[in-house]
Scaffold this motif. Structure first.
Motif, PDB file in Angstrom:
ATOM      1  N   ARG A 204       0.828  -1.204   0.000  1.00 44.25           N
ATOM      2  CA  ARG A 204       0.000   0.000   0.000  1.00 44.25           C
ATOM      3  C   ARG A 204       0.861   1.252   0.000  1.00 44.25           C
ATOM      4  O   ARG A 204       0.617   2.188  -0.775  1.00 44.25           O
ATOM      5  N   TYR A 205       1.883   1.292   0.853  1.00 44.53           N
ATOM      6  CA  TYR A 205       2.708   2.493   0.951  1.00 44.53           C
ATOM      7  C   TYR A 205       3.677   2.625  -0.217  1.00 44.53           C
ATOM      8  O   TYR A 205       4.046   3.740  -0.582  1.00 44.53           O
ATOM      9  N   GLN A 208       1.798   4.669  -2.651  1.00 42.59           N
ATOM     10  CA  GLN A 208       1.641   6.051  -2.204  1.00 42.59           C
ATOM     11  C   GLN A 208       2.951   6.836  -2.305  1.00 42.59           C
ATOM     12  O   GLN A 208       2.951   8.032  -2.619  1.00 42.59           O
ATOM     13  N   ASN A 211       3.524   8.103  -5.654  1.00 48.28           N
ATOM     14  CA  ASN A 211       2.657   9.237  -5.954  1.00 48.28           C
ATOM     15  C   ASN A 211       2.991  10.475  -5.113  1.00 48.28           C
ATOM     16  O   ASN A 211       2.212  11.428  -5.082  1.00 48.28           O
ATOM     17  N   LEU A 213       3.925  10.639  -1.632  1.00 46.47           N
ATOM     18  CA  LEU A 213       3.674  10.677  -0.188  1.00 46.47           C
ATOM     19  C   LEU A 213       4.905  11.159   0.561  1.00 46.47           C
ATOM     20  O   LEU A 213       4.806  11.951   1.502  1.00 46.47           O
ATOM     21  N   ARG A 217      11.572   8.926  -2.211  1.00 50.42           N
ATOM     22  CA  ARG A 217      10.582   7.909  -2.567  1.00 50.42           C
ATOM     23  C   ARG A 217      11.099   6.494  -2.337  1.00 50.42           C
ATOM     24  O   ARG A 217      11.274   5.702  -3.273  1.00 50.42           O
TER      25      ARG A 217
END
Length: 256
Positions: A204-205, A208, A211, A213, A217
């Motif tokens: 999930r992370y 993100q 994108n 978060l 990265r």
């Protein structure tokens, strides 16, 4: 005889705690490590520490059991000498991610008992000893590992957020109380660190992060948290009080 630097690292069986114990050993600390039960992993952490040529003792302790705190500190002192650096790393997450309206009393109490209440009183037990002890110029410190969730709200982990926010304030309070005694008290806020605990959330992370978060990265490494702890434990911020240091790849930086 020169006083040895002695670190107590709670929750050192694996992940961030294990990395911190190893890093402090490399810095020349004798290290006491704890976990709630004995395990081969805890023994592995002890072996890592001892490879650095310092002394290590592995102890079982439940941070939530306040009656154990003085016994724990006494056991470390008997084995290695008085603790000069307390690293509050032990902690628990939520029992299950859930809607804020569905949080159970059991999960809430578990987070608060370990992360906040238990750690608060361990800091108190250490502080009471530290203000009375002779330190012979040895840097003394408390370093508390909180979380980005001490600041950032995560509604599906609400009880964890509350516990870490409370622990953040506790760290600030102890920093003010102990400054006059030359005891540095600091907070480290890890973000997304790749450990066994965070493995279930990795996919999930990952998406993100791609994108935006985080500014950097990728996941952080336990060793990157440990490097900050080493800096604080060795007196790297001598004129700072209660500083909270983010190790989060830019997760908490306001951006748009």
């Amino acid at each position: 005889m020169e006083q040895r630097r002695v670190a107590l690292v709670t929750g050192a069986r694996r992940g961030i705690g294990r990395a911190i114990a190893s890093e402090l050993a490399q810095a020349g600390f004798d290290v006491a490590i704890t976990d709630i039960v004995p395990s081969a992993e805890l023994d592995g952490t002890r072996a890592d520490v001892e490879r650095a040529g310092v002394r290590c003792v592995a102890l079982t302790s439940n941070v939530a059991d306040i009656a154990q705190h003085d016994t724990l500190l006494g056991a470390v002192e008997d084995s290695l000498g008085g603790v000069t650096c307390l690293v509050n790393n032990a902690g628990v997450s939520v029992m299950a991610r859930s809607d804020l309206l569905d949080v159970t009393l059991e999960s809430y109490d578990r987070c608060l008992d370990v992360n906040t209440r238990g750690t608060f009183f361990l800091m108190q037990a250490f502080a009471r000893r530290a203000v009375k002890a002779s330190h012979d110029g040895v840097n003394r410190s408390i370093v508390t590992i909180t979380s980005s969730n001490a600041v950032a709200a995560s509604p599906q982990r609400s009880e964890y957020c509350v516990s870490k926010a409370g622990l953040s304030m506790a760290t600030t309070l102890f920093s003010l109380r102990l400054a006059e005694h030359g005891i540095g008290v600091f907070e480290v806020q890890p973000g997304l660190i790749e450990t066994e605990m965070t493995a279930p959330s990795k996919a999930r992370y990952d998406a993100q992060m791609e994108n935006g978060l985080t500014a950097i990265r990728r996941w952080g490494a336990p060793e990157e948290v440990a490097a900050v702890v080493r800096m604080l434990a060795t007196g790297g911020l001598p004129f700072s009080v209660g500083q909270a240091i983010r190790v989060d790849g830019g997760l908490l930086v306001s951006k748009y």
